[in-house]
Design an enzyme around this catalytic site. Sequence first.
Site, short mmCIF file in Angstrom:
data_model
loop_
_atom_site.label_atom_id
_atom_site.label_comp_id
_atom_site.label_asym_id
_atom_site.label_seq_id
_atom_site.Cartn_x
_atom_site.Cartn_y
_atom_site.Cartn_z
N GLU A 24 0.84 -1.20 0.00
CA GLU A 24 0.00 0.00 0.00
C GLU A 24 0.87 1.25 0.00
OE1 GLU A 24 -3.65 0.07 2.31
OE2 GLU A 24 -2.95 1.92 3.26
N ARG A 114 -15.60 2.88 4.25
CA ARG A 114 -16.50 3.95 4.70
C ARG A 114 -15.76 5.26 4.73
NH1 ARG A 114 -18.10 5.01 10.83
NH2 ARG A 114 -16.07 6.06 10.56
N HIS A 158 -13.34 -1.83 15.29
CA HIS A 158 -13.35 -0.45 14.81
C HIS A 158 -13.79 0.48 15.95
CE1 HIS A 158 -14.53 3.15 12.58
NE2 HIS A 158 -13.85 2.68 11.55
#
Length: 305
Positions: A24, A114, A158
């Site tokens: 990433e 999200r 989360h």
Amino acid sequence: MSIVDPLAAPLFADVAGDIEVSFEFFPPKTEKMEETLWESIQTLSPLGPRFVSVTYGAGGTTRERTHNTVARIARETAIPAAAHLTCVEATREEIDQVAREYWAAGVRHIVALRGDPPRAGERYATHPGGYENAADLVAGLRKLHPFEISVAAYPECHPDSPNPGADIDNLKAKIDAGATRAITQFFFEPETFFRFRDDAARAGITAEIVPGIMPVMNFASVQRMSAMCGTAVPAWMGKLFEGLDEHPAARQLVAATLAAELCRKLYAGDVRQFHFYTLNRAELSYAICHLLGLRPKVGAALVAA
């Protein structure tokens, strides 16, 4: 009868190099950062990554830079490029248009998230006319094109989830909506991942769950990031990085050793896929992959000269 000495073999002798990796990056802000990014991609590409992903800032703050970086990877390399896409501060139509532009640029993989609130300290709120959450975004992307879709998973829950069970339910909703795999938030102890993997399996989640690995380049920065995302930082890590602020080369050696040992233990628990948060620097991730037995592949995709 001879007794096998468990200390006779080197630490990584049981790692066969049969792993798959992905990396990433974040979109560069300056010309110098862009040079560093492309040097990193050039260094890591011979390892034959499954894909490389590029992050997306809160509120679309890096939308254009993310698109340009992903499009360039798709255009100038043979590495599959994945673009991050969030629900924050955009309508469904705006997000759908971004996804269509990615498809037109040859990008076939989306990391659907999200996203975080655009301003620190605020609670997340669905944008008027926008996608409600990541599961909703995954379902929307499925209607546009046959994208490969990765989503996020949180081994330590989360921060916005009321409890771990609700967090697992949310992951299952994303997979059921059509996600291909889940990539976890970073963590520092293998048991954290194994517990989460077991919980997901009990919930009926059969999709691939890939551990996200964060080599520690700066311990203070990792502490700050961990506090924001609910990741536990073991006390022993603080002791290991103590006194290394003025010794960056030694700090890198310690960081590579710790992350490689985490990966070795995950490998012993049958993990064969790893996702590295590179922070646009290749050295640590390359060293860890080497310790895990991964070597440059003949004919692997290189960055165009």
